[in-house]
Design a protein around this motif. Structure first.
Motif, mmCIF file in Angstrom:
data_model
loop_
_atom_site.group_PDB
_atom_site.id
_atom_site.type_symbol
_atom_site.label_atom_id
_atom_site.label_comp_id
_atom_site.label_asym_id
_atom_site.label_seq_id
_atom_site.Cartn_x
_atom_site.Cartn_y
_atom_site.Cartn_z
ATOM 1 N N GLN A 136 0.853 -1.193 0.000
ATOM 2 C CA GLN A 136 0.000 0.000 0.000
ATOM 3 C C GLN A 136 0.883 1.235 0.000
ATOM 4 O O GLN A 136 1.779 1.377 0.844
ATOM 5 N N ILE A 137 0.650 2.121 -0.979
ATOM 6 C CA ILE A 137 1.338 3.410 -1.024
ATOM 7 C C ILE A 137 0.332 4.493 -1.402
ATOM 8 O O ILE A 137 -0.799 4.201 -1.797
ATOM 9 N N VAL A 138 0.754 5.737 -1.288
ATOM 10 C CA VAL A 138 -0.026 6.852 -1.822
ATOM 11 C C VAL A 138 -0.131 6.683 -3.335
ATOM 12 O O VAL A 138 0.774 6.136 -3.982
ATOM 13 N N ASN A 139 -1.220 7.135 -3.917
ATOM 14 C CA ASN A 139 -1.394 7.079 -5.370
ATOM 15 C C ASN A 139 -0.568 8.195 -6.012
ATOM 16 O O ASN A 139 -1.019 9.331 -6.131
ATOM 17 N N TYR A 140 0.657 7.846 -6.428
ATOM 18 C CA TYR A 140 1.537 8.870 -7.002
ATOM 19 C C TYR A 140 1.189 9.208 -8.442
ATOM 20 O O TYR A 140 1.649 10.241 -8.947
#
Length: 238
Positions: A136-140
């Motif tokens: 899970q990461i920020v939507n870059y």
């Protein structure tokens, strides 16, 4: 560093456990040992350990690892908690896992796509056949397309704590400035992040050998879109 000492003390107030994330993990994991990378204070690791899973949790910050051990002792559950950077996962090569999770925008703290490939290669090797990786990461994609310079303020009025997250766009990087305010006193820290896009991450995982790569826009499980708040990836080792 004082910033991270304070962050570890108030981490669970700033980032409380999201039940949807736990439900998502339980729905998608493969039964067997679980490795939680960059685990913070171990909220997800603890939730899984309470349900009887054999859990190993790692974090670069030794203060976070201490917190994991303290919380596991209070909950009377067993978690193997280790102070390891993601780049040091080869130290676990004598172990294997059915599921490996890396949440909380941790992966983008690696400094290059080559580092991402190296770490995910080690993850692939640590996974059992048919094991799963969840990231899970920020939507870059959205951050870069819209030129976003600040994420929503985290404000805990009752505890008089706020966390401001500022993004300064640089060539192939984002300079992340965190401003942690506790009772009127503000601590600041800056760190460089790798704004990896959904396609870049899929390409890396595919090149490593992962298949059945699914993209989601949040822990609710809806498909990933360009304006999704997050990027969640589920990838299977075959």
């Amino acid at each position: 560093m004082e910033f991270y000492n304070q962050l570890s003390q108030y981490y669970d107030i700033i980032f409380p456990l999201n039940k949807q994330s736990v439900d998502f993990i339980k729905e998608h994991l493969v039964d067997g040992p679980v490795l939680d990378l960059a685990a913070g204070t171990g909220n997800h690791a603890l939730a899984l350990a309470r349900d009887g899973f054999q859990v190993t949790a790692t974090d670069l910050d030794e203060n976070m690892v201490v917190k994991i051990k303290e919380k596991a002792a209070l909950d009377e559950v067993t978690i193997i908690a280790l102070p390891l950077a993601m780049e040091e996962l080869d130290q676990l090569k004598d172990k294997s896992f059915s599921t490996i999770i890396c949440l909380g925008n941790s992966l983008v703290h690696l400094n290059s796509l080559e580092s991402v490939k190296s770490v995910t290669t080690t993850i692939y090797d640590l996974l059992d056949q048919n094991g799963k990786l969840m990231i899970q990461i920020v939507n870059y994609d959205r951050v870069l397309n819209e030129g976003i310079t600040e994420l929503p303020l985290i404000n805990r009025e009752k505890e008089q704590i706020s966390f401001r997250r500022i993004y300064k766009h640089e060539e192939n990087k984002i300079l992340f400035k965190g401003e942690l305010t506790i009772g009127g006193e503000t601590l600041e820290n800056e760190i460089s992040l790798l704004p990896i896009t959904s396609q870049q991450l899929v390409d890396v995982l595919t090149s490593v050998g992962f298949s059945k790569i699914n993209l989601f826009g949040s822990f609710k499980g809806e498909p990933f879109e360009i304006n999704s708040p997050a990027l969640i990836i589920e990838a299977t080792k075959h």
